[in-house]
Design a protein around this motif. Sequence first.
Motif, PDB file in Angstrom:
ATOM      1  N   UNK A 186      65.087 104.774  72.910  1.00  0.00           N
ATOM      2  CA  UNK A 186      64.987 106.094  72.314  1.00  0.00           C
ATOM      3  C   UNK A 186      66.042 106.311  71.240  1.00  0.00           C
ATOM      4  N   UNK A 187      65.724 107.244  70.363  1.00  0.00           N
ATOM      5  CA  UNK A 187      66.695 107.787  69.407  1.00  0.00           C
ATOM      6  C   UNK A 187      66.534 109.299  69.484  1.00  0.00           C
ATOM      7  N   UNK A 188      67.199 109.916  70.464  1.00  0.00           N
ATOM      8  CA  UNK A 188      66.998 111.339  70.742  1.00  0.00           C
ATOM      9  C   UNK A 188      67.411 112.235  69.589  1.00  0.00           C
ATOM     10  N   UNK A 189      68.244 111.712  68.685  1.00  0.00           N
ATOM     11  CA  UNK A 189      68.713 112.496  67.548  1.00  0.00           C
ATOM     12  C   UNK A 189      67.697 112.531  66.415  1.00  0.00           C
ATOM     13  N   UNK A 193      58.659 113.211  67.909  1.00  0.00           N
ATOM     14  CA  UNK A 193      57.575 112.356  67.466  1.00  0.00           C
ATOM     15  C   UNK A 193      58.037 111.132  66.704  1.00  0.00           C
ATOM     16  N   UNK A 194      59.346 111.093  66.368  1.00  0.00           N
ATOM     17  CA  UNK A 194      59.886 109.942  65.648  1.00  0.00           C
ATOM     18  C   UNK A 194      61.053 109.308  66.398  1.00  0.00           C
ATOM     19  N   UNK A 198      61.183 101.923  64.805  1.00  0.00           N
ATOM     20  CA  UNK A 198      61.302 100.463  64.800  1.00  0.00           C
ATOM     21  C   UNK A 198      62.752 100.034  64.673  1.00  0.00           C
ATOM     22  N   UNK A 199      63.544 100.834  63.986  1.00  0.00           N
ATOM     23  CA  UNK A 199      64.971 100.552  63.828  1.00  0.00           C
ATOM     24  C   UNK A 199      65.679 101.890  63.661  1.00  0.00           C
ATOM     25  N   UNK A 200      67.008 101.864  63.708  1.00  0.00           N
ATOM     26  CA  UNK A 200      67.786 103.084  63.551  1.00  0.00           C
ATOM     27  C   UNK A 200      68.425 103.587  64.827  1.00  0.00           C
ATOM     28  N   UNK A 201      68.206 102.885  65.943  1.00  0.00           N
ATOM     29  CA  UNK A 201      68.814 103.294  67.204  1.00  0.00           C
ATOM     30  C   UNK A 201      70.336 103.063  67.176  1.00  0.00           C
ATOM     31  N   UNK A 220      72.768 102.064  75.420  1.00  0.00           N
ATOM     32  CA  UNK A 220      72.443 102.738  74.178  1.00  0.00           C
ATOM     33  C   UNK A 220      73.066 104.124  74.191  1.00  0.00           C
ATOM     34  N   UNK A 221      73.207 104.723  73.041  1.00  0.00           N
ATOM     35  CA  UNK A 221      73.618 106.124  72.968  1.00  0.00           C
ATOM     36  C   UNK A 221      72.654 107.007  73.757  1.00  0.00           C
ATOM     37  N   UNK A 222      71.416 106.560  73.831  1.00  0.00           N
ATOM     38  CA  UNK A 222      70.350 107.351  74.459  1.00  0.00           C
ATOM     39  C   UNK A 222      69.688 106.571  75.591  1.00  0.00           C
TER      40      UNK A 222
END
Length: 360
Positions: A186-189, A193-194, A198-201, A220-222
Amino acid sequence: MASKVLLLLGTKKGAFILESDADRRDWALRGPFCETWPMNHVVADPATGAIFAGGGNEWFGPAVWKSTDLGETWTHSSDGLTYPAGETPVKAVWSLAPGQGCLYAGVEPAGLFRSDDGGRSWRHVEGLRNHPSRADWQPGGGGLILHSLVPHPTDERQLWVAISAGGVFHTADGGATWHPRNRGTRADYMPEGQNYPEHGQCVHCIVMAPGMPDRLYQQNHCGMYRSDDGGRTWSSIEAGLPSSFGFPAAAHPRDPQTLYLLPLNGDSVGRFVPDGKAAVWRTRDGGERWEALRDGLPQQNAYFGVLRQAMATDRLEPAGVYFGTNGGALYASADEGDGWTCIAQHLPAILSVETLVVDG
């Protein structure tokens, strides 16, 4: 038979070494080394016994220090630790990892370098920064850093790296091409819906299970995750933990099912151990269940944090487990985490902990 155990510490004011015999009851401290430069990561090459320390900052510049006599004397080099003219200069070395006959260095701003002569000179592994996602990489709280390096134990062409905040990437061709391996994290920030991009975690740490190169664990941060296919997909294993947020993870030296974590209370509420009560959390079944290990750790007024490279295990039987705090205390367990002792205090903020077992 082990003759001594060395704990290799990277701190904000140089490298330190603690030394004990195989019983791991009494420890002697040496240092600071490396002229008290900020040392982000200190590691040993088990094949040669050489110790390497990576660090620097915008004032000193980046460098990797080396000792071939267990810390008695040191040299350092920054030859080749540079980006082409016009790019943001390399600020510091953040991570080190011995490969098969080579040494890798992760740097800030995020990038990868390789040395084939024992750290005397370095070359930029350009394929990673040529990845089309590079423009989207964003700095985490510690900067835009490449902090985790996980070489494959038998295939010299394979390597996993983690970038905060860019995600996990893998190469199977020695660094010429790279592929994101973040599916399921996940990337909760990110906008709703996004949040499974694919990358950016914002990856905090990845480690490999012993004897199972395709099993990776990720803090992970999330969330907390496990992959059984080399990072192609990830599954959450955070159920049962007091928090989904933390930095370090340490694998058992022999059992791929056993992992150690030190969760913190969250990203915006202090980043210290939950409720001010210290505990290392251990799983014996790959993350299905977790237990808190508290014996010997402070259970009141403990407001320290533990950073992403500041936890490690040794290869003895039973395995030793160690972690250092941002308040300069170092804790050790000689029985796989069941009981703990504070073996050093009042050090500079501890940025990394690694081990070297010397047979003799």
